[in-house]
Scaffold this motif. Structure first.
Motif, PDB file in Angstrom:
ATOM      1  N   LEU A 259       0.811  -1.204   0.000  1.00  0.00           N
ATOM      2  CA  LEU A 259       0.000   0.000   0.000  1.00  0.00           C
ATOM      3  C   LEU A 259       0.853   1.267   0.000  1.00  0.00           C
ATOM      4  O   LEU A 259       0.462   2.287  -0.559  1.00  0.00           O
ATOM      5  CB  LEU A 259      -0.925  -0.008   1.221  1.00  0.00           C
ATOM      6  N   ALA A 293      -0.951   4.104  -2.246  1.00  0.00           N
ATOM      7  CA  ALA A 293      -1.852   4.880  -1.399  1.00  0.00           C
ATOM      8  C   ALA A 293      -1.905   6.336  -1.844  1.00  0.00           C
ATOM      9  O   ALA A 293      -2.980   6.959  -1.872  1.00  0.00           O
ATOM     10  CB  ALA A 293      -1.410   4.784   0.060  1.00  0.00           C
ATOM     11  N   LEU A 298      -5.067   8.561  -0.532  1.00  0.00           N
ATOM     12  CA  LEU A 298      -4.955   8.437   0.923  1.00  0.00           C
ATOM     13  C   LEU A 298      -4.074   9.561   1.455  1.00  0.00           C
ATOM     14  O   LEU A 298      -3.084   9.946   0.823  1.00  0.00           O
ATOM     15  CB  LEU A 298      -4.346   7.081   1.279  1.00  0.00           C
ATOM     16  N   ILE A 304      -7.737   4.130   8.595  1.00  0.00           N
ATOM     17  CA  ILE A 304      -8.267   3.045   7.760  1.00  0.00           C
ATOM     18  C   ILE A 304      -9.035   2.079   8.658  1.00  0.00           C
ATOM     19  O   ILE A 304      -8.466   1.473   9.571  1.00  0.00           O
ATOM     20  CB  ILE A 304      -7.137   2.303   7.029  1.00  0.00           C
ATOM     21  N   LEU A 307     -10.625  -2.910   4.839  1.00  0.00           N
ATOM     22  CA  LEU A 307     -10.042  -3.157   3.525  1.00  0.00           C
ATOM     23  C   LEU A 307     -10.891  -4.213   2.843  1.00  0.00           C
ATOM     24  O   LEU A 307     -11.005  -5.344   3.332  1.00  0.00           O
ATOM     25  CB  LEU A 307      -8.595  -3.638   3.646  1.00  0.00           C
ATOM     26  N   LEU A 318      -3.727  -4.626   9.213  1.00  0.00           N
ATOM     27  CA  LEU A 318      -3.650  -4.124   7.837  1.00  0.00           C
ATOM     28  C   LEU A 318      -2.539  -4.763   6.999  1.00  0.00           C
ATOM     29  O   LEU A 318      -2.797  -5.176   5.863  1.00  0.00           O
ATOM     30  CB  LEU A 318      -3.495  -2.599   7.846  1.00  0.00           C
ATOM     31  N   LEU A 333     -10.828   0.958   0.363  1.00  0.00           N
ATOM     32  CA  LEU A 333     -10.507   1.316   1.739  1.00  0.00           C
ATOM     33  C   LEU A 333     -11.639   2.138   2.335  1.00  0.00           C
ATOM     34  O   LEU A 333     -12.102   3.105   1.715  1.00  0.00           O
ATOM     35  CB  LEU A 333      -9.210   2.131   1.797  1.00  0.00           C
ATOM     36  N   VAL A 335     -12.257   4.706   5.136  1.00  0.00           N
ATOM     37  CA  VAL A 335     -11.427   5.575   5.962  1.00  0.00           C
ATOM     38  C   VAL A 335     -12.282   6.650   6.633  1.00  0.00           C
ATOM     39  O   VAL A 335     -13.386   6.971   6.178  1.00  0.00           O
ATOM     40  CB  VAL A 335     -10.308   6.251   5.136  1.00  0.00           C
ATOM     41  N   LYS A 343     -14.982   6.238   1.121  1.00  0.00           N
ATOM     42  CA  LYS A 343     -14.350   5.080   0.501  1.00  0.00           C
ATOM     43  C   LYS A 343     -13.348   5.548  -0.545  1.00  0.00           C
ATOM     44  O   LYS A 343     -13.603   6.500  -1.279  1.00  0.00           O
ATOM     45  CB  LYS A 343     -15.392   4.164  -0.147  1.00  0.00           C
TER      46      LYS A 343
END
Length: 460
Positions: A259, A293, A298, A304, A307, A318, A333, A335, A343
Motif C-alpha cells: 500500500l 496509497a 490516501l 483506515i 479493507l 492491515l 478502503l 477511511v 471510501k
C-alpha cells in the motif's frame, strides 16, 4: 460423596480426546531437519579474502594497515550436522514444508524420515517475511500429511504438535487454540495462531494438527523469558503457508501486495480526536510519495477502518491483509477523514523484496546481500550530473566483511567491479555474487571527485 466425585471424574475423562489414531496416522510424514554450514575463519591479513596491500591506493592503505592485525592463516572449518528443527511431507514425490529460520544459510540440508533413513534436500525457495521454506527430496510414494483450513479453527479447540524438540524425534504435545490472528512485532505479514501447546527448540517447522488429523499450522515461535516453553506458542496458519509454498514452487520467490503507508495504532485519545466511537483502525502517519496509497488519494491523518470489507481492529491487521492481495488488484478502503467516513479505490502495488528498503519518495532501493558486506543504492539524477557519470552506485552502509577491510566508506561511488561497468544496484549485486574466489578482483571507486582502482581477494 466420594463415589459421586469419582463418577464425575470418569465422565470428565471420557470427554478428553484420544490422540493415538491421529499420531499413528500422521507421524510417518513428520521429519527431522538438520543442516551443515561452512564457517570460514575470520579473515586475517595475509589470507585470501583480504585485499592485496600492494593494490591499494594511498587513501585506503593507511586505513587497512591500521585496522587489520597480522595473524597466521587457519584452514576453513565445517560445522557438524546438528538437529535444528522439524518439517512435514506434503506430496508423495518429496516436497517438504518447514520454517525459513530452520534452513537459513545452510550449505547442506539433511532430512531424516520416520524410518531413520536420511535424504539430502534441495531448497526450492524460502520466504523470510512469513518464515516459510519449501524443500524437495528425491522420493516416491512418501507418506504425506493431510492439509486442513486454518480459517476454520475455533479458539478453544484441541490441537496437537509433532516435532523434534531438542532432537527428540516425533515428540507429541497437545493443547488448545488460545487465540487467532495474532500479530507479532517482527512479523507483520502473518496472522499467527496462538496455542498453549508445548513447543521448544527443535519443534520449529513441525506441523500443528486439528482433531481431524489435518495440518492447520506450522509451529514457528514461542514467547519465553527463560528460553523454554512458557505457555505461549505461535503457528503460521496453513492457509498462509500454502499460499507462500505455491509461489515458491512456481517461481522461487513470493510477491505480496503493498500500500505504501506508515501506520500506527489508534488509542483512546487518538480515537476521540478523530471522531471515532472507539479505538480501532490504522492511523496513516506517512504516505510514500508516488506509492499506491498516494495515487489512490490516501492522506496523512486518515484512519483506515476496513479493507475490502474486512474490518481493521488493530493497526497490525492491515499489513497481512494488504500482503495477501495481488499486485495490480483493486481494493476499497473505508477511511475516516476529518470526522467523515469515505471510501477510496486503490490499486495495490508490489511489496519490495526482502533486502530492499524504501526511500522517502516510496522508491525501492536494493540492499546488497553479497559477500562484500556493503549496502549500495542508486545514484540520483543530480548526483550523476554533478559527478558527470552515466552509471554507478553509491555506498550507503558498510558492514563487516571485505568492504570494511578495504576501507570503503558511505558516500563512495562504485563505477566498476571485476572489470564490469556498474549501472544499477541489481548489476552490482549480480556481479558481486559471481565474483571469483582466491583471485585478484578490481573495483573502481570515486571518492570526493578522485577515482582509484582497488584490488582484493575473496576467500575460498
Amino acid at each position: 460423596m466420594a463415589a459421586l466425585l469419582w463418577g464425575q471424574s470418569l465422565v470428565a475423562n471420557a470427554d478428553l480426546p484420544d490422540f493415538t489414531p491421529l499420531v499413528e496416522e500422521a507421524s510417518p510424514a513428520v521429519v527431522n531437519i538438520s543442516t551443515r554450514q561452512k564457517v570460514p575463519e575470520r579473515a586475517m591479513a595475509g589470507q585470501p579474502g583480504l585485499p592485496d596491500l600492494e593494490g591499494l591506493p594511498p587513501m585506503f592503505r593507511e586505513f587497512f594497515e591500521r585496522s587489520i592485525p597480522q595473524a597466521p592463516r587457519r584452514p576453513e572449518r565445517q560445522r557438524e550436522a546438528q538437529s535444528l528443527g522439524s518439517g512435514f511431507i506434503i506430496s508423495p514425490d518429496g516436497y517438504i514444508m518447514t520454517n525459513n529460520h530452520v534452513v537459513a544459510d545452510a550449505d547442506e540440508i539433511i532430512v531424516r524420515l520416520s524410518d531413520r533413513s536420511e535424504l539430502e534436500a534441495k531448497l526450492v525457495g524460502a520466504d523470510p517475511r512469513s518464515d516459510v521454506a519449501l524443500l524437495k527430496v528425491d522420493g516416491k510414494n512418501l507418506p504425506t500429511v493431510r492439509l486442513g483450513k486454518s480459517e476454520d479453527l475455533k479458539v478453544g479447540e484441541w490441537v496437537l504438535a509433532i516435532g523434534s524438540p531438542f532432537g527428540f524425534d516425533h515428540s507429541v504435545t497437545a493443547g488448545i487454540v488460545s487465540a487467532k490472528g495474532r500479530s507479532l512485532p517482527s512479523d507483520s505479514y502473518v496472522p499467527f495462531i496462538q496455542t498453549d501447546v508445548a513447543i521448544n527448540p527443535g519443534n520449529s517447522g513441525g506441523p500443528l494438527f486439528n482433531l481431524e488429523g489435518e495440518v492447520v499450522g506450522i509451529n514457528s515461535q514461542i514467547f519465553t523469558r527463560s528460553g523454554g516453553f512458557m505457555g505461549l506458542s505461535f503457528a503460521i496458519p496453513i492457509d498462509v503457508a500454502m499460499q507462500v509454498a505455491d509461489q515458491l514452487k512456481a517461481g522461487g520467490k513470493v510477491t505480496r501486495g503493498w500500500l505504501g503507508v506508515v501506520i500506527q495504532e489508534v488509542n483512546k485519545d487518538l480515537a476521540e480526536s478523530f471522531g471515532l466511537d472507539k479505538p480501532a483502525g490504522a492511523l496513516v502517519a506517512q504516505v510514500m510519495e508516488g506509492g499506491p496509497a498516494d495515487k489512490g488519494g490516501l492522506q496523512v491523518g486518515d484512519v483506515i477502518l476496513a479493507l475490502n470489507g474486512e474490518p481493521i481492529i488493530m493497526s497490525a491487521d492491515l499489513p497481512h491483509l494488504v500482503g495477501g492481495l495481488k499486485p495490480g488488484e483493486k481494493a476499497v478502503l473505508d477511511v475516516v477523514r476529518d470526522g467523515s467516513r469515505k471510501k477510496l479505490d486503490v490499486t495495490i502495488g508490489t511489496l519490495p523484496e526482502e533486502g530492499q528498503e524504501l526511500t522517502a519518495s516510496g522508491e525501492a532501493v536494493e540492499r546488497s546481500n553479497n559477500r562484500l558486506g556493503v549496502t549500495v543504492v542508486e545514484l540520483t539524477a543530480e548526483q550523476k550530473k554533478g559527478l558527470d557519470l552515466k552509471g554507478g552506485v553509491v555506498v550507503k552502509e558498510v558492514l563487516d566483511g571485505p568492504a570494511a577491510m578495504i576501507g570503503l566508506r558511505p558516500g563512495d561511488v562504485i563505477t566498476h567491479l571485476n572489470n564490469q561497468a556498474i549501472d544499477s544496484t541489481s548489476t552490482f549485486n549480480k556481479v558481486a555474487q559471481d565474483l571469483p574466489k582466491n583471485r585478484s578482483v578490481s573495483m573502481r571507486v570515486l571518492r570526493q571527485g578522485r577515482a582509484s582502482f582497488i584490488t582484493f581477494k575473496l576467500a575460498e
